[in-house]
Design a protein around this motif. Structure first.
Motif, PDB file in Angstrom:
ATOM      1  N   ARG A  92       0.891  -0.989   0.292  1.00 18.36           N
ATOM      2  CA  ARG A  92      -0.297  -0.074   0.020  1.00 18.36           C
ATOM      3  C   ARG A  92       1.415   0.774   0.067  1.00 18.36           C
ATOM      4  O   ARG A  92       0.289   2.389  -0.699  1.00 18.36           O
ATOM      5  CB  ARG A  92      -0.986  -0.585   1.320  1.00 18.36           C
ATOM      6  N   ASN A 117      -1.931   0.915  -2.671  1.00 15.90           N
ATOM      7  CA  ASN A 117      -3.684   1.497  -2.053  1.00 15.90           C
ATOM      8  C   ASN A 117      -4.555   2.025  -2.505  1.00 15.90           C
ATOM      9  O   ASN A 117      -4.227   2.322  -4.826  1.00 15.90           O
ATOM     10  CB  ASN A 117      -2.793   3.320  -1.453  1.00 15.90           C
ATOM     11  N   GLU A 122      -9.094   2.201   1.132  1.00 16.11           N
ATOM     12  CA  GLU A 122      -9.686   2.905   2.189  1.00 16.11           C
ATOM     13  C   GLU A 122     -11.196   3.943   2.709  1.00 16.11           C
ATOM     14  O   GLU A 122     -11.683   3.516   3.771  1.00 16.11           O
ATOM     15  CB  GLU A 122      -8.957   4.655   1.862  1.00 16.11           C
ATOM     16  N   GLU A 135     -11.923   0.847   5.258  1.00 13.13           N
ATOM     17  CA  GLU A 135     -11.795   1.169   6.013  1.00 13.13           C
ATOM     18  C   GLU A 135     -12.532   2.392   7.212  1.00 13.13           C
ATOM     19  O   GLU A 135     -11.930   2.249   8.966  1.00 13.13           O
ATOM     20  CB  GLU A 135     -10.242   1.720   6.613  1.00 13.13           C
ATOM     21  N   ALA A 171     -10.136   5.052  13.845  1.00 17.53           N
ATOM     22  CA  ALA A 171      -9.903   4.829  12.146  1.00 17.53           C
ATOM     23  C   ALA A 171      -9.602   2.859  12.462  1.00 17.53           C
ATOM     24  O   ALA A 171      -9.820   2.556  13.225  1.00 17.53           O
ATOM     25  CB  ALA A 171      -8.519   5.690  12.361  1.00 17.53           C
ATOM     26  N   LEU A 185      -7.013  -0.149  10.316  1.00 17.59           N
ATOM     27  CA  LEU A 185      -6.437  -0.540   9.079  1.00 17.59           C
ATOM     28  C   LEU A 185      -6.227  -1.933   8.369  1.00 17.59           C
ATOM     29  O   LEU A 185      -6.014  -2.883   9.419  1.00 17.59           O
ATOM     30  CB  LEU A 185      -4.321  -0.729  10.051  1.00 17.59           C
ATOM     31  N   TYR A 194      -8.216  -6.642  10.289  1.00 13.14           N
ATOM     32  CA  TYR A 194      -8.634  -5.191  10.374  1.00 13.14           C
ATOM     33  C   TYR A 194      -7.802  -4.502  11.790  1.00 13.14           C
ATOM     34  O   TYR A 194      -7.703  -5.833  12.496  1.00 13.14           O
ATOM     35  CB  TYR A 194      -9.159  -4.696  10.077  1.00 13.14           C
ATOM     36  N   GLN A 214      -6.551   6.553  15.360  1.00 18.48           N
ATOM     37  CA  GLN A 214      -5.834   7.593  14.652  1.00 18.48           C
ATOM     38  C   GLN A 214      -4.382   7.533  14.723  1.00 18.48           C
ATOM     39  O   GLN A 214      -2.983   7.235  13.826  1.00 18.48           O
ATOM     40  CB  GLN A 214      -6.433   9.039  14.011  1.00 18.48           C
ATOM     41  N   LYS A 266      -3.219   3.598  13.932  1.00 16.64           N
ATOM     42  CA  LYS A 266      -2.976   3.780  12.672  1.00 16.64           C
ATOM     43  C   LYS A 266      -1.940   3.794  11.498  1.00 16.64           C
ATOM     44  O   LYS A 266      -0.578   3.482  11.439  1.00 16.64           O
ATOM     45  CB  LYS A 266      -4.499   3.919  11.722  1.00 16.64           C
ATOM     46  N   ASP A 267      -1.301   5.071  11.840  1.00 17.46           N
ATOM     47  CA  ASP A 267      -0.320   6.276  11.432  1.00 17.46           C
ATOM     48  C   ASP A 267       0.676   5.227  11.889  1.00 17.46           C
ATOM     49  O   ASP A 267       1.745   4.932  11.137  1.00 17.46           O
ATOM     50  CB  ASP A 267      -0.758   7.594  11.925  1.00 17.46           C
ATOM     51  N   ILE A 318       1.572   2.373  10.452  1.00 12.12           N
ATOM     52  CA  ILE A 318       1.342   2.355   8.819  1.00 12.12           C
ATOM     53  C   ILE A 318       3.378   2.377   8.643  1.00 12.12           C
ATOM     54  O   ILE A 318       3.914   2.001   8.011  1.00 12.12           O
ATOM     55  CB  ILE A 318       0.632   3.599   8.635  1.00 12.12           C
ATOM     56  N   PHE A 378       3.037  -5.132   7.517  1.00 10.17           N
ATOM     57  CA  PHE A 378       1.656  -4.610   7.003  1.00 10.17           C
ATOM     58  C   PHE A 378       2.374  -3.631   5.764  1.00 10.17           C
ATOM     59  O   PHE A 378       2.722  -3.725   4.352  1.00 10.17           O
ATOM     60  CB  PHE A 378       1.385  -3.438   7.768  1.00 10.17           C
TER      61      PHE A 378
END
Length: 375
Positions: free
Chosen positions: A64, A69, A74, A77, A88, A90, A238, A243, A246-247, A250, A256
């Motif tokens: 992604r 992606n 998105e 999600e 959020a 992922l 998932y 958030q 999630k960040d 990532i 991931f």
């Protein structure tokens, strides 16, 4: 010279626990599938997958962070975060991969000033235990759904200034019983612990509109993991949380970062299944009613179904040989069940796992118990 691989396999054979891949033919009644709501064959889900194939092709073409992606991913999600009442979400490729890389990352010493202290239900899925192992985190394992024991471990091992985590499934996949998330959250709050919940077997089947059991405690949880491959009838997994988390994943979760994204057709099927959940209340009620009826019949027949209260019912026979014989007897009667042996379950708890589906009928339950009565 005997290789170490031959030796290990020989020991499996001797213990009666060697696994083999088999094709089952001639069985008309299947209690092995995790497709609890029969969504893998739902016309709307199939049509969504076909349309995505026409629009996007067969593959995601990359991770992604590279070419993989997409807006449909998105959008999925966003829908997941709403389902779980979190900020959020992922998407990951499998449930095992998700737990392994999420916990392997979140529990790693390198992100904390002091070593994380982890409390985990002893019967949590292997992927949870291996995620802890990957992080190098020592687990304090409490007896299965024994919150007095969890409390005692917290009092003994919690250390001020250290991050604390409590890990649990909501519905336990081999036992069909449920965690008391309210008590877990209460205990967590005494030491400021983060609660991580695996919702693989609850999502779609339990909770408001099939949102799972975690949604009632959403604001008290650190994060929720789940899969598309069970009641949602699809494939993948998932994480739902803040958030910020999630960040973080990532940027730091290797499972991931270095994995090709899910195929477009899979993404579309997963999303359509989630959209259908509010319309499936009748199927959920039917599923739980069947499960209650089957547990009652099995109890009257003298079978041990543990503490199951859900659509997953274990026939705990203890002995591997006895469990194997009953499985073969049921196959002869045209019925498929899952044989579960150590180390998947604790020693001396070999069992047949019965997974009910919304498409099962009262007549199916009667046939199962009639054939079992002949054993």
């Amino acid at each position: 010279m005997v290789s170490p691989f031959q030796k290990a396999l020989a020991e499996k054979v001797k213990a009666g626990t060697k696994r083999d891949l088999k094709l089952r033919h001639g069985c008309s009644l299947d209690f092995t599938s995790n497709d609890y709501l029969a969504l893998s064959s739902h016309p709307a889900v199939i049509q969504a997958a076909k349309a995505a194939l026409d629009s996007y092709g067969t593959g995601a073409t990359g991770a992604r962070l590279l070419s993989g992606n997409s807006k449909p991913l998105e959008d999925l999600e966003i829908e997941l975060a709403q389902l779980k009442d979190q900020q959020a979400a992922l998407v990951f490729n499998t449930g095992f991969q998700a737990n392994l890389t999420i916990l392997g990352t979140l529990l790693s010493n390198q992100y904390y000033d002091k070593t994380p202290i982890v409390f985990s239900d002893r019967l949590n899925h292997a992927s949870i235990h291996q995620g802890c192992q990957l992080a190098g985190a020592r687990q304090h394992r409490y007896h299965h759904v024994d919150y007095d024991h969890l409390h005692s471990l917290i009092k003994k091992h919690a250390v001020p200034g250290h991050p604390h985590f409590i890990l649990t499934e909501s519905v336990f996949g081999m036992d069909g019983d449920v965690a008391d998330l309210g008590i877990i959250c209460d205990l967590a709050e005494t030491v400021g612990a983060y609660v991580y919940v695996d919702e693989a077997h609850a999502t779609g089947v339990l909770g408001d509109n099939g949102s799972g059991l975690s949604s009632a405690y959403a604001n008290r949880l650190f994060g929720v993991m789940g899969t598309f491959s069970k009641a949602l009838g699809g494939f993948g997994a998932y994480f739902a949380g803040s958030q910020e988390l999630k960040d973080f994943l990532i940027n730091f979760a290797p499972g991931f970062i270095y994995s090709t994204a899910l195929p477009p057709a899979t993404i579309a099927a997963n999303h359509q299944a989630i959209k259908l959940l509010p319309t499936l209340q009748q199927e959920r009620q039917h599923l739980q009613a069947l499960a209650q009826q089957l547990r009652s019949h099995l109890s009257q027949m003298g079978f041990n179904t543990g503490q199951s209260t859900t659509h997953i019912i274990p026939l705990i026979l203890g002995d591997v040989e006895k469990a194997t014989k009953l499985q073969h007897h049921l196959i002869d009667g045209g019925i498929l069940t899952s044989l579960i042996r150590p180390p998947t379950v604790p020693p001396h708890t070999s069992r047949l796992r019965l997974a009910l589906q919304a498409k099962h009928t009262v007549d199916d339950i009667k046939l199962l118990t009639d054939v079992m009565a002949q054993f």
